[in-house]
Write a protein that holds these residues in place. Structure first.
Motif, PDB file in Angstrom:
ATOM      1  N   ALA A   1       4.207  15.651 -12.144  1.00  0.00           N
ATOM      2  CA  ALA A   1       5.496  14.623 -12.163  1.00  0.00           C
ATOM      3  C   ALA A   1       6.239  14.097 -11.039  1.00  0.00           C
ATOM      4  O   ALA A   1       6.901  13.214 -11.535  1.00  0.00           O
ATOM      5  N   GLN A   2       6.081  15.035  -9.815  1.00  0.00           N
ATOM      6  CA  GLN A   2       6.563  13.904  -8.343  1.00  0.00           C
ATOM      7  C   GLN A   2       5.863  13.193  -8.305  1.00  0.00           C
ATOM      8  O   GLN A   2       6.316  11.576  -8.248  1.00  0.00           O
ATOM      9  N   GLY A   3       4.488  13.196  -9.130  1.00  0.00           N
ATOM     10  CA  GLY A   3       3.330  11.913  -8.349  1.00  0.00           C
ATOM     11  C   GLY A   3       3.916  10.740  -9.616  1.00  0.00           C
ATOM     12  O   GLY A   3       3.501   9.597  -8.481  1.00  0.00           O
ATOM     13  N   GLU A   4       3.818  11.020 -10.647  1.00  0.00           N
ATOM     14  CA  GLU A   4       4.780   9.097 -11.452  1.00  0.00           C
ATOM     15  C   GLU A   4       5.504   8.812 -10.803  1.00  0.00           C
ATOM     16  O   GLU A   4       5.385   7.641 -11.024  1.00  0.00           O
ATOM     17  N   GLN A   5       6.535   9.338 -10.434  1.00  0.00           N
ATOM     18  CA  GLN A   5       7.490   9.019  -9.484  1.00  0.00           C
ATOM     19  C   GLN A   5       7.143   8.219  -8.108  1.00  0.00           C
ATOM     20  O   GLN A   5       7.837   6.669  -8.439  1.00  0.00           O
ATOM     21  N   ILE A   6       6.505   8.569  -7.618  1.00  0.00           N
ATOM     22  CA  ILE A   6       6.340   8.400  -6.653  1.00  0.00           C
ATOM     23  C   ILE A   6       5.288   6.299  -7.351  1.00  0.00           C
ATOM     24  O   ILE A   6       5.861   5.589  -6.492  1.00  0.00           O
ATOM     25  N   PHE A   7       4.454   7.106  -8.247  1.00  0.00           N
ATOM     26  CA  PHE A   7       3.937   5.538  -8.838  1.00  0.00           C
ATOM     27  C   PHE A   7       4.334   4.267  -8.870  1.00  0.00           C
ATOM     28  O   PHE A   7       4.196   3.532  -8.683  1.00  0.00           O
ATOM     29  N   LEU A   8       5.740   5.134  -9.659  1.00  0.00           N
ATOM     30  CA  LEU A   8       7.000   3.973 -10.786  1.00  0.00           C
ATOM     31  C   LEU A   8       7.635   3.062  -9.016  1.00  0.00           C
ATOM     32  O   LEU A   8       8.026   1.647  -9.427  1.00  0.00           O
ATOM     33  N   LYS A   9       7.710   4.067  -8.152  1.00  0.00           N
ATOM     34  CA  LYS A   9       8.425   3.499  -6.708  1.00  0.00           C
ATOM     35  C   LYS A   9       7.187   2.185  -6.217  1.00  0.00           C
ATOM     36  O   LYS A   9       7.743   1.080  -6.004  1.00  0.00           O
ATOM     37  N   LEU A  10       5.223   2.796  -6.138  1.00  0.00           N
ATOM     38  CA  LEU A  10       4.519   2.192  -5.715  1.00  0.00           C
ATOM     39  C   LEU A  10       4.562   0.786  -6.434  1.00  0.00           C
ATOM     40  O   LEU A  10       4.670  -0.502  -5.623  1.00  0.00           O
ATOM     41  N   GLN A  11       4.681   0.719  -8.129  1.00  0.00           N
ATOM     42  CA  GLN A  11       4.856  -0.869  -8.436  1.00  0.00           C
ATOM     43  C   GLN A  11       6.030  -1.647  -8.798  1.00  0.00           C
ATOM     44  O   GLN A  11       5.537  -2.813  -8.388  1.00  0.00           O
ATOM     45  N   THR A  12       6.842  -0.927  -7.909  1.00  0.00           N
ATOM     46  CA  THR A  12       8.356  -1.562  -7.213  1.00  0.00           C
ATOM     47  C   THR A  12       7.972  -2.593  -5.919  1.00  0.00           C
ATOM     48  O   THR A  12       8.192  -3.003  -6.491  1.00  0.00           O
ATOM     49  N   LEU A  13       7.266  -1.569  -5.372  1.00  0.00           N
ATOM     50  CA  LEU A  13       7.036  -1.640  -4.176  1.00  0.00           C
ATOM     51  C   LEU A  13       6.026  -3.049  -4.282  1.00  0.00           C
ATOM     52  O   LEU A  13       6.502  -4.690  -4.060  1.00  0.00           O
ATOM     53  N   GLN A  14       5.165  -2.695  -4.987  1.00  0.00           N
ATOM     54  CA  GLN A  14       3.739  -3.794  -5.365  1.00  0.00           C
ATOM     55  C   GLN A  14       4.723  -5.448  -5.609  1.00  0.00           C
ATOM     56  O   GLN A  14       4.552  -6.208  -5.230  1.00  0.00           O
ATOM     57  N   ARG A  15       5.718  -5.069  -6.476  1.00  0.00           N
ATOM     58  CA  ARG A  15       6.507  -6.195  -7.348  1.00  0.00           C
ATOM     59  C   ARG A  15       6.876  -6.390  -5.848  1.00  0.00           C
ATOM     60  O   ARG A  15       6.869  -8.808  -5.962  1.00  0.00           O
ATOM     61  N   VAL A  16       7.669  -6.400  -5.203  1.00  0.00           N
ATOM     62  CA  VAL A  16       9.173  -6.963  -4.322  1.00  0.00           C
ATOM     63  C   VAL A  16       7.742  -7.673  -3.108  1.00  0.00           C
ATOM     64  O   VAL A  16       8.187  -9.158  -2.512  1.00  0.00           O
TER      65      VAL A  16
END
Length: 363
Positions: free
Chosen positions: A238-253
């Motif tokens: 569950a925490q891993g999925e939150q990290i994934f969402l943050k990484l997605q945002t980081l990739q876009r930026v």
């Protein structure tokens, strides 16, 4: 009194020399990074008969790439337009996405060079040469440094951006988790996650009125992230999925910031501040999971393997680690790498496969 004045005078001279020397070294290093080193690399390639477009100062061939892509958009292929109007699936996407590569391939041959900022890129489109490179096991044939510098917040010095013996050591730790017998153990988990996604699509279809738009690529990326979270992070998925969402945002930026332009990543611009913030948050989230795993655990997932390796590094005073990588950063960088490479590549590949199957149902 005179001796004091003399000491002050000498101190000023020494200070001036130190400051002057520092400035000279700074500008010498700057000239080397911006001008001499790129020229040296290009000269070595040119001596081997490899040619390419002339770069601009600081920006390399980025202006040329933009110009070629704009020209391609202004003068679309009329044959392709007719096929698109008839909803025909085209396989000529490289001419749009990599129009500069195709143009330079015609001008300079199957192997040529170009620049992205100060980064010198050797482009190999010769099939035999690509095969030979892919089969090379030499540690000297490593990854470009911009992966760990310009893409540092996304990849750090994990397995996808490190080189030499450090890369080999990381691979030795991580690779066994992806052997065939391990992958087979994940099949039921993959089926479970995929079934949930299909059920969600079915529900959307039933509740829709008329045409339903499904963003397949986004859903498949989320699916791959869910599988990676469960397989690699175990009970911490569950925490891993939150990290994934943050990484997605980081990739876009990060996609909005050009790579290879010296010093650009250090300027406190809007995008850079966002990158720094996300990087800090992702690191904190990963380390939170790590701290929870410090207690005795029976889980033997990939995260635990990385933690065990980090623990051995700490006990050996950081042996096998580069000087600028701490055991803590070893954990963070490899968790980032697994997530970024795992979800992105897998999601895109699955999307492409589904598109081809939809286009050619006879397959």
């Amino acid at each position: 009194m005179e001796s004091e004045q003399l000491l002050i005078f000498l101190a000023k001279i020494i200070l001036s020399l130190v400051l002057g020397g520092s400035l000279v070294l700074f500008f010498a290093d700057l000239i080397n990074v911006l001008l001499l080193h790129p020229r040296k690399l290009r000269s070595k390639l040119q001596s081997q008969g490899i040619k390419g477009p002339s770069p601009y100062f600081l920006y390399g061939n980025l202006p040329d790439i933009k110009k070629i892509q704009l020209q391609k958009q202004e003068r679309p292929d009329t044959n392709n337009q007719e096929l698109e109007e008839n909803n025909t699936l085209l396989h000529t996407w490289p001419s749009r996405v990599f129009s500069h590569i195709l143009q330079w391939q015609i001008e300079y041959g199957l192997i040529f060079m170009y620049s992205s900022g100060t980064i010198q890129i050797l482009c190999v489109t010769d099939v035999e040469m690509v095969r030979e490179i892919s089969l090379s096991t030499s540690l000297k044939l490593g990854k470009p440094t911009y992966l760990s510098k310009d893409h540092g917040p996304l990849l750090g010095q994990g397995i996808f951006s490190s080189n030499g013996t450090y890369w080999a050591h990381q691979r030795k730790i991580i690779a066994p988790e992806f052997y065939l017998n391990k992958v087979k153990e994940m099949v039921s988990l993959m089926v479970e996650s995929t079934s949930k996604m299909i059920e969600l699509w079915d529900e959307k279809t039933r509740n829709s009125e008329g045409i339903l738009e499904v963003k397949v690529e986004d859903d498949l990326k989320s699916l791959s992230a869910d599988i990676i979270s469960r397989a690699c992070f175990g009970s911490s998925y569950a925490q891993g999925e939150q990290i994934f969402l943050k990484l997605q945002t980081l990739q876009r930026v990060m996609s909005k910031v050009p790579i290879g332009v010296p010093g650009l990543r250090h300027i406190p611009s809007k995008h850079n501040r966002e990158i720094w913030r996300l990087d800090k948050e992702i690191k904190a989230m990963i380390l939170k999971i790590v701290r929870a795993r410090r207690s005795p655990t029976y889980e033997k997932d990939l995260l635990q393997l990385i933690l065990d390796a980090s623990k051995s590094y700490e006990e050996s005073d950081g042996d096998h680690l580069p000087a600028d990588v701490s055991p803590e950063m070893f954990i963070v960088d490899n968790c980032k790498s697994i997530y970024f490479a795992g979800h992105d590549n897998t999601g895109l590949t699955a999307s492409w496969c589904l598109m081809l199957l939809a286009a050619y149902p006879e397959w």
